[in-house]
Design a protein around this motif. Structure first.
Motif, PDB file in Angstrom:
ATOM      1  N   CYS A   9      12.920  49.814  70.155  1.00 18.22           N
ATOM      2  CA  CYS A   9      13.414  50.380  71.488  1.00 18.22           C
ATOM      3  C   CYS A   9      14.917  50.043  71.558  1.00 18.22           C
ATOM      4  CB  CYS A   9      12.895  49.038  72.611  1.00 18.22           C
ATOM      5  SG  CYS A   9      13.755  49.371  74.205  1.00 18.22           S
ATOM      6  N   ARG A  10      15.534  51.315  72.081  1.00 17.12           N
ATOM      7  CA  ARG A  10      16.994  51.317  72.195  1.00 17.12           C
ATOM      8  C   ARG A  10      17.392  51.296  73.732  1.00 17.12           C
ATOM      9  NH1 ARG A  10      21.026  55.185  68.831  1.00 17.12           N
ATOM     10  NH2 ARG A  10      20.915  53.360  67.637  1.00 17.12           N
ATOM     11  N   VAL A  11      18.225  50.331  73.985  1.00 18.65           N
ATOM     12  CA  VAL A  11      18.604  50.194  75.515  1.00 18.65           C
ATOM     13  C   VAL A  11      20.242  50.793  75.393  1.00 18.65           C
ATOM     14  CG1 VAL A  11      19.148  48.940  77.314  1.00 18.65           C
ATOM     15  CG2 VAL A  11      17.172  48.956  76.260  1.00 18.65           C
ATOM     16  N   GLU A  12      20.793  51.518  75.859  1.00 22.12           N
ATOM     17  CA  GLU A  12      22.258  51.818  76.063  1.00 22.12           C
ATOM     18  C   GLU A  12      22.766  51.775  77.610  1.00 22.12           C
ATOM     19  OE1 GLU A  12      23.235  55.788  73.935  1.00 22.12           O
ATOM     20  OE2 GLU A  12      20.801  55.765  73.824  1.00 22.12           O
ATOM     21  N   VAL A  13      23.869  50.635  77.602  1.00 19.04           N
ATOM     22  CA  VAL A  13      24.353  50.460  78.808  1.00 19.04           C
ATOM     23  C   VAL A  13      25.965  51.082  78.670  1.00 19.04           C
ATOM     24  CG1 VAL A  13      25.219  48.614  80.316  1.00 19.04           C
ATOM     25  CG2 VAL A  13      23.095  48.370  78.906  1.00 19.04           C
ATOM     26  N   THR A  14      26.285  51.882  79.670  1.00 17.88           N
ATOM     27  CA  THR A  14      27.326  52.666  79.631  1.00 17.88           C
ATOM     28  C   THR A  14      28.226  52.684  81.000  1.00 17.88           C
ATOM     29  OG1 THR A  14      26.283  54.190  78.166  1.00 17.88           O
ATOM     30  CG2 THR A  14      28.379  54.922  79.212  1.00 17.88           C
TER      31      THR A  14
ATOM     32  N   PRO B 299      40.858  46.222  75.903  1.00 12.28           N
ATOM     33  CA  PRO B 299      41.955  46.669  75.224  1.00 12.28           C
ATOM     34  C   PRO B 299      42.292  46.271  73.763  1.00 12.28           C
ATOM     35  CG  PRO B 299      41.967  44.674  76.566  1.00 12.28           C
ATOM     36  CD  PRO B 299      40.671  45.105  76.665  1.00 12.28           C
ATOM     37  N   ARG B 300      41.053  45.394  73.304  1.00  6.34           N
ATOM     38  CA  ARG B 300      41.522  44.958  71.803  1.00  6.34           C
ATOM     39  C   ARG B 300      40.387  45.296  70.962  1.00  6.34           C
ATOM     40  NH1 ARG B 300      42.790  39.081  73.152  1.00  6.34           N
ATOM     41  NH2 ARG B 300      40.741  39.394  73.511  1.00  6.34           N
ATOM     42  N   LYS B 301      40.267  45.468  69.786  1.00  8.73           N
ATOM     43  CA  LYS B 301      39.151  45.796  68.934  1.00  8.73           C
ATOM     44  C   LYS B 301      38.180  46.678  69.620  1.00  8.73           C
ATOM     45  CE  LYS B 301      41.085  42.574  66.247  1.00  8.73           C
ATOM     46  NZ  LYS B 301      41.911  42.912  65.082  1.00  8.73           N
ATOM     47  N   PRO B 302      38.606  47.909  69.823  1.00  8.21           N
ATOM     48  CA  PRO B 302      37.450  48.678  70.484  1.00  8.21           C
ATOM     49  C   PRO B 302      36.421  49.105  69.922  1.00  8.21           C
ATOM     50  CG  PRO B 302      39.402  50.283  69.676  1.00  8.21           C
ATOM     51  CD  PRO B 302      39.580  48.538  69.180  1.00  8.21           C
TER      52      PRO B 302
ATOM     53  N   GLY C  66      25.357  37.756  63.365  1.00  9.67           N
ATOM     54  CA  GLY C  66      26.845  37.966  63.435  1.00  9.67           C
ATOM     55  C   GLY C  66      27.585  38.729  62.429  1.00  9.67           C
ATOM     56  N   ARG C  67      26.989  39.461  61.641  1.00 10.62           N
ATOM     57  CA  ARG C  67      27.527  40.154  60.569  1.00 10.62           C
ATOM     58  C   ARG C  67      28.302  41.341  61.433  1.00 10.62           C
ATOM     59  NH1 ARG C  67      23.645  41.476  57.267  1.00 10.62           N
ATOM     60  NH2 ARG C  67      24.441  43.924  57.122  1.00 10.62           N
ATOM     61  N   VAL C  68      29.621  41.560  61.030  1.00 11.29           N
ATOM     62  CA  VAL C  68      30.515  42.833  61.824  1.00 11.29           C
ATOM     63  C   VAL C  68      30.201  43.792  60.661  1.00 11.29           C
ATOM     64  CG1 VAL C  68      32.422  43.546  62.722  1.00 11.29           C
ATOM     65  CG2 VAL C  68      31.431  41.141  63.195  1.00 11.29           C
ATOM     66  N   ARG C  69      29.959  45.053  61.452  1.00  6.94           N
ATOM     67  CA  ARG C  69      29.949  46.311  60.306  1.00  6.94           C
ATOM     68  C   ARG C  69      30.744  47.332  61.138  1.00  6.94           C
ATOM     69  NH1 ARG C  69      24.399  48.336  58.698  1.00  6.94           N
ATOM     70  NH2 ARG C  69      25.601  49.628  57.577  1.00  6.94           N
ATOM     71  N   ARG C  70      31.441  48.238  60.371  1.00  8.81           N
ATOM     72  CA  ARG C  70      32.132  49.445  60.846  1.00  8.81           C
ATOM     73  C   ARG C  70      33.251  49.013  61.916  1.00  8.81           C
ATOM     74  NH1 ARG C  70      29.127  54.043  62.793  1.00  8.81           N
ATOM     75  NH2 ARG C  70      27.731  52.538  64.215  1.00  8.81           N
ATOM     76  N   GLY C  71      34.063  48.296  61.621  1.00  7.83           N
ATOM     77  CA  GLY C  71      35.190  47.757  62.703  1.00  7.83           C
ATOM     78  C   GLY C  71      35.504  46.458  62.506  1.00  7.83           C
TER      79      GLY C  71
ATOM     80  N   LEU D 140      28.937  48.069  69.695  1.00  6.75           N
ATOM     81  CA  LEU D 140      29.986  48.196  70.944  1.00  6.75           C
ATOM     82  C   LEU D 140      30.893  49.381  70.733  1.00  6.75           C
ATOM     83  CD1 LEU D 140      31.369  46.972  73.645  1.00  6.75           C
ATOM     84  CD2 LEU D 140      32.676  45.582  71.859  1.00  6.75           C
ATOM     85  N   ARG D 141      31.282  50.036  71.474  1.00  5.23           N
ATOM     86  CA  ARG D 141      32.058  51.146  71.451  1.00  5.23           C
ATOM     87  C   ARG D 141      32.900  51.124  72.656  1.00  5.23           C
ATOM     88  NH1 ARG D 141      35.039  54.845  70.630  1.00  5.23           N
ATOM     89  NH2 ARG D 141      34.952  57.094  69.770  1.00  5.23           N
TER      90      ARG D 141
END
Length: 158
Positions: free
Chosen positions: A84-89, A96-99, A107-112, A134-135
């Protein structure tokens, strides 16, 4: 849900989108509609509970932080055979930071870079689902994507 020619149950692919005014009352309404839909198509309760908790956190973040430029937000869900994919937009003020960042369970951070967070919302989301993306673009809004592998209830005997 239909049956294949071999008698096995097929799982439906379901897609829907809800649009809410950015107000606190929208969050329990979202939980009710999303939860009823997932249960109605046969997703098991543990999977539903995890998805609802993560989606609640994402929607609450919109309500509390999107700003006055975001009068509404959307919750779009896609349910396939295995996930299941849920997108909240929203189209609010954005972060303002780390967009941009992608976070996996654990908790591993990827691509950014690091995700900026003021509370426990992202920690809760990461604990409930298999992937959180998160974008956010300042002045253009934020999109949170929650991906969860799901399990199904046993089919009821005919």
């Amino acid at each position: 849900m239909g049956r294949t020619p071999w008698g096995r149950m097929t799982r439906p692919k379901v897609r829907f989108c809800l649009v809410f005014e950015r107000e606190l009352l929208s969050v329990p309404v979202m939980r009710q509609v999303l939860g009823d839909t997932l249960r109605g198509i046969g997703v098991n309760e543990d999977s539903v509970a995890d998805i609802l908790l993560a989606a609640t956190e994402a929607c609450t973040n919109v309500v509390l932080h999107a700003g006055q430029s975001a009068p509404a937000y959307t919750v779009a869900a896609t349910v396939g055979r295995a996930a299941c994919r849920v997108e909240v937009t929203d189209v609010g003020q954005g972060c303002p930071r780390k967009p941009y960042g992608r976070v996996r369970r654990g908790g591993r951070v990827r691509r950014g870079g690091d995700l900026s967070e003021s509370g426990r919302g992202f920690t809760i989301m990461r604990a409930c689902v298999d992937g959180v993306t998160l974008r956010s673009v300042p002045g253009q809004g934020t999109r949170v994507v929650l991906d969860k592998r799901i399990h199904w209830e046993a089919p009821v005997a005919a």
